[in-house]
Design an enzyme around this catalytic site. Structure first.
Site, PDB file in Angstrom:
ATOM      1  N   PRO A  10      27.597  42.457  43.545  1.00  0.00           N
ATOM      2  CA  PRO A  10      27.786  42.208  44.707  1.00  0.00           C
ATOM      3  C   PRO A  10      29.279  42.282  45.442  1.00  0.00           C
ATOM      4  O   PRO A  10      29.994  41.787  44.566  1.00  0.00           O
ATOM      5  CB  PRO A  10      27.162  40.816  45.212  1.00  0.00           C
ATOM      6  N   ASN A  11      29.413  42.799  46.495  1.00  0.00           N
ATOM      7  CA  ASN A  11      30.752  42.821  46.928  1.00  0.00           C
ATOM      8  C   ASN A  11      31.777  43.880  46.341  1.00  0.00           C
ATOM      9  O   ASN A  11      32.824  44.177  47.001  1.00  0.00           O
ATOM     10  CB  ASN A  11      31.296  41.628  47.348  1.00  0.00           C
ATOM     11  N   ARG A  18      39.026  44.332  50.065  1.00  0.00           N
ATOM     12  CA  ARG A  18      38.404  42.974  49.923  1.00  0.00           C
ATOM     13  C   ARG A  18      39.439  42.242  48.950  1.00  0.00           C
ATOM     14  O   ARG A  18      39.604  42.485  47.891  1.00  0.00           O
ATOM     15  CB  ARG A  18      37.297  42.773  49.109  1.00  0.00           C
ATOM     16  N   TYR A  23      41.819  41.333  43.652  1.00  0.00           N
ATOM     17  CA  TYR A  23      40.978  42.546  43.102  1.00  0.00           C
ATOM     18  C   TYR A  23      41.805  43.967  43.239  1.00  0.00           C
ATOM     19  O   TYR A  23      41.302  44.810  42.731  1.00  0.00           O
ATOM     20  CB  TYR A  23      39.735  42.729  43.861  1.00  0.00           C
ATOM     21  N   ASN A  74      29.916  44.484  35.510  1.00  0.00           N
ATOM     22  CA  ASN A  74      30.639  43.751  36.412  1.00  0.00           C
ATOM     23  C   ASN A  74      29.544  43.110  37.478  1.00  0.00           C
ATOM     24  O   ASN A  74      29.376  43.655  38.458  1.00  0.00           O
ATOM     25  CB  ASN A  74      31.682  44.555  37.246  1.00  0.00           C
ATOM     26  N   ALA A  77      29.643  38.024  41.402  1.00  0.00           N
ATOM     27  CA  ALA A  77      29.328  36.321  41.748  1.00  0.00           C
ATOM     28  C   ALA A  77      28.043  36.156  40.951  1.00  0.00           C
ATOM     29  O   ALA A  77      27.864  34.874  40.481  1.00  0.00           O
ATOM     30  CB  ALA A  77      29.367  35.908  43.134  1.00  0.00           C
ATOM     31  N   GLU A  98      30.647  42.888  29.259  1.00  0.00           N
ATOM     32  CA  GLU A  98      30.924  42.177  30.459  1.00  0.00           C
ATOM     33  C   GLU A  98      32.488  42.157  31.068  1.00  0.00           C
ATOM     34  O   GLU A  98      33.215  42.426  30.320  1.00  0.00           O
ATOM     35  CB  GLU A  98      30.662  40.624  30.381  1.00  0.00           C
ATOM     36  N   HIS A 100      35.238  41.861  34.368  1.00  0.00           N
ATOM     37  CA  HIS A 100      35.751  41.155  35.546  1.00  0.00           C
ATOM     38  C   HIS A 100      37.241  42.056  35.952  1.00  0.00           C
ATOM     39  O   HIS A 100      38.109  41.900  35.024  1.00  0.00           O
ATOM     40  CB  HIS A 100      35.830  39.873  35.520  1.00  0.00           C
ATOM     41  N   ARG A 107      40.693  31.118  37.271  1.00  0.00           N
ATOM     42  CA  ARG A 107      40.379  30.882  38.680  1.00  0.00           C
ATOM     43  C   ARG A 107      39.676  29.554  39.050  1.00  0.00           C
ATOM     44  O   ARG A 107      39.574  28.717  38.071  1.00  0.00           O
ATOM     45  CB  ARG A 107      39.456  32.102  39.221  1.00  0.00           C
TER      46      ARG A 107
END
Length: 146
Positions: A10-11, A18, A23, A74, A77, A98, A100, A107
């Site tokens: 998502p996103n 964004r 990012y 990725n 969330a 995985e 990111h 964070r």
């Protein structure tokens, strides 16, 4: 020829606009083009998919079995919430890296928990868009070394 799936959650379709301070300004299309090109240079087929829907990501992981040799994920969330994605990874028995863009461990506290990490062969985070090529190389090294 080996084949890998690069799956984005998502996103991530909003990359480039964004929160660029977190990012970066590279778009998802730019990342996907780089992944395909990098994989091709390694004589590997690369398919890229993105969805904002958890079920669609689960379906893509299931569909990868018997088609792809591994997955770069990725999950955005969903990393921090989705037992369904973790179970899908375990169920397919495919190696998953995985990924990111940001360093999730530096964070907010809720981002420090990853359900994906419990099923993945490894995690790459904090290197921005270059993390995708690092993940491809890591996945291919894993596949080559059994």
């Amino acid at each position: 020829m080996s084949s890998i799936l690069v799956l984005n959650g998502p996103n991530l379709n909003l990359l480039g606009t964004r929160q660029p301070e977190i990012y970066g300004t590279t778009t998802l299309n730019d990342i996907e083009d780089k992944c395909v090109s990098h994989a091709k240079s390694r004589d590997v087929r690369c398919v890229c998919l993105q969805s904002n829907h958890e079920g669609a990501l689960v379906d893509a992981i299931h569909a990868a079995r018997g088609v792809h040799d591994g997955i770069i994920l990725n999950a955005g969330a969903y990393t921090h919430t989705s037992i369904a994605l973790m179970d899908a990874i375990v169920s397919t028995e495919l190696p998953v890296v995985e990924l990111h863009l940001s360093n999730i461990h530096a964070r907010e506290d809720f981002r420090h928990t990853s359900y994906i990490a419990k099923a993945a062969i490894g995690q790459i985070c904090g290197f921005g868009a270059v993390g995708y090529t690092l993940a491809i190389d890591a996945l291919l090294a894993h596949l080559e070394n059994g």
